[in-house]
Scaffold this active site. Structure first.
Site, PDB file in Angstrom:
ATOM      1  N   TYR A  98       0.738  -1.369   0.026  1.00 22.21           N
ATOM      2  CA  TYR A  98      -0.011  -0.216   0.092  1.00 22.21           C
ATOM      3  C   TYR A  98       0.843   1.216  -0.227  1.00 22.21           C
ATOM      4  CZ  TYR A  98      -4.417  -2.344  -0.029  1.00 22.21           C
ATOM      5  OH  TYR A  98      -5.480  -2.995  -0.344  1.00 22.21           O
TER       6      TYR A  98
ATOM      7  N   HIS B 132     -14.540   2.561  -1.817  1.00 18.37           N
ATOM      8  CA  HIS B 132     -13.620   1.649  -1.247  1.00 18.37           C
ATOM      9  C   HIS B 132     -12.599   2.269  -0.485  1.00 18.37           C
ATOM     10  CE1 HIS B 132     -14.841  -1.201  -4.907  1.00 18.37           C
ATOM     11  NE2 HIS B 132     -15.726  -1.260  -3.769  1.00 18.37           N
TER      12      HIS B 132
ATOM     13  N   CYS C  15      -4.121   3.078  21.301  1.00 25.20           N
ATOM     14  CA  CYS C  15      -4.188   1.730  21.963  1.00 25.20           C
ATOM     15  C   CYS C  15      -2.969   0.823  21.584  1.00 25.20           C
ATOM     16  CB  CYS C  15      -5.371   1.122  21.481  1.00 25.20           C
ATOM     17  SG  CYS C  15      -5.362   0.698  19.788  1.00 25.20           S
TER      18      CYS C  15
ATOM     19  N   THR D 136     -14.458   0.956 -15.387  1.00 26.53           N
ATOM     20  CA  THR D 136     -14.804  -0.249 -14.251  1.00 26.53           C
ATOM     21  C   THR D 136     -15.118  -1.459 -15.102  1.00 26.53           C
ATOM     22  OG1 THR D 136     -15.843  -0.866 -12.257  1.00 26.53           O
ATOM     23  CG2 THR D 136     -17.036   0.317 -13.682  1.00 26.53           C
TER      24      THR D 136
HETATM   25  P1  OAD Z   1     -10.491  -3.092 -12.972  1.00 27.15           P
HETATM   26  O1  OAD Z   1      -8.938  -3.102 -12.997  1.00 27.15           O
HETATM   27  O2  OAD Z   1     -11.301  -4.397 -12.684  1.00 27.15           O
HETATM   28  O3  OAD Z   1     -11.292  -2.628 -14.298  1.00 27.15           O
HETATM   29  C1  OAD Z   1     -10.659  -1.506 -14.976  1.00 27.15           C
HETATM   30  C2  OAD Z   1     -11.400  -1.219 -16.183  1.00 27.15           C
HETATM   31  O4  OAD Z   1     -10.993   0.075 -16.781  1.00 27.15           O
HETATM   32  C3  OAD Z   1     -11.412  -2.135 -17.130  1.00 27.15           C
HETATM   33  O5  OAD Z   1     -12.772  -2.609 -17.779  1.00 27.15           O
HETATM   34  C4  OAD Z   1     -10.735  -1.678 -18.579  1.00 27.15           C
HETATM   35  O6  OAD Z   1     -11.258  -1.987 -19.561  1.00 27.15           O
HETATM   36  C5  OAD Z   1     -10.964  -0.197 -18.095  1.00 27.15           C
HETATM   37  N1  OAD Z   1      -9.999   0.818 -18.472  1.00 27.15           N
HETATM   38  C6  OAD Z   1      -8.651   0.485 -18.839  1.00 27.15           C
HETATM   39  N2  OAD Z   1      -8.159   1.592 -19.400  1.00 27.15           N
HETATM   40  C7  OAD Z   1      -8.958   2.608 -19.502  1.00 27.15           C
HETATM   41  C8  OAD Z   1      -9.025   3.559 -19.940  1.00 27.15           C
HETATM   42  N3  OAD Z   1      -7.945   4.433 -20.294  1.00 27.15           N
HETATM   43  N4  OAD Z   1     -10.000   4.623 -19.923  1.00 27.15           N
HETATM   44  C9  OAD Z   1     -11.344   3.851 -19.442  1.00 27.15           C
HETATM   45  N5  OAD Z   1     -11.377   2.533 -19.296  1.00 27.15           N
HETATM   46  C10 OAD Z   1     -10.184   1.803 -18.973  1.00 27.15           C
HETATM   47  O7  OAD Z   1     -10.962  -1.908 -11.975  1.00 27.15           O
HETATM   48  P2  OAD Z   1     -12.110  -1.677 -11.108  1.00 27.15           P
HETATM   49  O8  OAD Z   1     -13.367  -2.088 -11.910  1.00 27.15           O
HETATM   50  O9  OAD Z   1     -12.038  -0.430 -10.539  1.00 27.15           O
HETATM   51  O10 OAD Z   1     -11.679  -2.974  -5.031  1.00 27.15           O
HETATM   52  O11 OAD Z   1     -12.073  -2.794  -9.887  1.00 27.15           O
HETATM   53  C11 OAD Z   1     -13.197  -2.825  -8.991  1.00 27.15           C
HETATM   54  C12 OAD Z   1     -12.459  -3.082  -7.686  1.00 27.15           C
HETATM   55  O12 OAD Z   1     -11.756  -4.341  -7.778  1.00 27.15           O
HETATM   56  C13 OAD Z   1     -11.439  -1.985  -7.192  1.00 27.15           C
HETATM   57  O13 OAD Z   1     -12.044  -0.825  -6.433  1.00 27.15           O
HETATM   58  C14 OAD Z   1     -10.725  -2.931  -6.045  1.00 27.15           C
HETATM   59  C15 OAD Z   1     -10.525  -4.011  -7.057  1.00 27.15           C
HETATM   60  O14 OAD Z   1     -10.297  -4.904  -6.035  1.00 27.15           O
HETATM   61  C16 OAD Z   1     -11.109  -3.214  -3.771  1.00 27.15           C
HETATM   62  O15 OAD Z   1      -9.946  -2.930  -3.533  1.00 27.15           O
HETATM   63  C17 OAD Z   1     -12.143  -3.421  -2.640  1.00 27.15           C
END
Ligand code: OAD
Length: 254
Positions: free
Chosen positions: A67, A120, A157, A195
């Site tokens: 992190y 998140h 703590c 996403t």
């Molecule tokens: P992902 O990595 O699952 O998905 C990223 C998305 O962004 C994919 O659909 C790509 O096609 C798209 N992408 C990539 N480059 C892009 C760009 N330049 N412009 C637009 N889209 C683009 O990420 P998340 O969907 O955010 O959760 O993942 C959801 C959650 O899974 C995160 O918040 C995290 C992870 O585990 C926790 O940490 C709880």
């Protein structure tokens, strides 16, 4: 950059916009998405192995180093034109614009967005793993290649300080979740940007928005788990599509 006509029409008439963002929104700033291969030291680990309470309890220094590496990476990158377009859209005669993000970085805020809901959590929010007291003390620095760092201790703590992000299996903070639902239910346009639509309950927001009557538009270069919920899909990247949309929406109709 041609903005798809139905998307432009919806943007022009929208009064309450919600921009729902995922890791793809940060990609063009240089932050790897979750489903992209991780870079460098962490490429052999998947977020599912690191972003969990089990991983933290098993090896706090290892998870903390990851992190801190991400925290350091985010502090070295900049918001891109898409973040700035979203931040500047509201303006004088623009619509109300709220960001609901799954991202834990602060790129939307640094671009000037004032209404940002973090579903998140946030990398910058460090707290005690036991008493949950917020921690604003010094953080250990993580030199390149370091993969274990002892967590700071809570002043109240003595327990370990952990990242203020939501891990797999943990409940979302209730406040942000209920605000996100209220925002998308009240919106007349919801842009779903960057996403994969895999992680619930965040992935359920586009369907809630559609059921409540919002126009749902997906901005993503590839198809996702939520593409079928969108009224319109725009196969474009965030840093290209969003500035084009905001600029065109501002122009008087021809
Ligand atoms: P992902 O990595 O699952 O998905 C990223 C998305 O962004 C994919 O659909 C790509 O096609 C798209 N992408 C990539 N480059 C892009 C760009 N330049 N412009 C637009 N889209 C683009 O990420 P998340 O969907 O955010 O959760 O993942 C959801 C959650 O899974 C995160 O918040 C995290 C992870 O585990 C926790 O940490 C709880």
């Amino acid at each position: 950059m041609a903005v798809p006509e139905p998307v432009l029409t919806a943007a022009r008439s929208a009064r309450r916009v919600v921009v729902l963002t995922g890791a793809g929104m940060s990609a063009e700033s240089g932050v790897p998405t979750f489903r992209d291969a991780q870079s460098g030291l962490w490429e052999r680990y998947s977020p599912e192995e690191l972003a969990t309470p089990q991983a933290w309890r098993r090896d706090r220094p290892f998870v903390l180093a990851w992190y801190l590496w991400r925290f350091g990476l985010v502090s070295t990158v900049e918001p891109h034109a898409g973040h700035r377009a979203v931040a500047g859209w509201a303006g004088a005669d623009g619509p109300e614009v709220a960001v609901v993000t799954q991202n834990v970085d602060d790129l939307h805020e640094r671009a000037g967005s004032s209404e940002v809901v973090h579903l998140h959590g946030a990398l910058a929010d460090w707290r005690c793993e036991d008493c949950a007291q917020r921690y604003d003390g010094p953080l250990p620095s993580v030199a390149e290649g370091v993969d274990r760092v002892e967590p700071p201790r809570c002043g109240a703590c003595g327990a370990a300080i952990r990242p203020g992000v939501v891990w797999f299996g943990e409940a979302l903070p209730l406040g942000p979740w209920s605000e996100a639902v209220a925002r998308v239910e009240d919106a007349d346009l919801v842009l779903v940007v960057g996403t994969s639509g895999i992680v619930h309950p965040a992935a359920g927001l586009p369907a809630i928005a559609r059921a409540a009557g919002a126009v749902v538009v997906e901005v993503n270069p590839v198809e996702t788990e939520v593409s079928d919920v969108a009224h319109h899909v725009w196969r474009e990247t965030a840093a290209v599509a969003l500035p084009a949309l905001v600029e065109a929406a501002r122009l008087p109709e021809r």
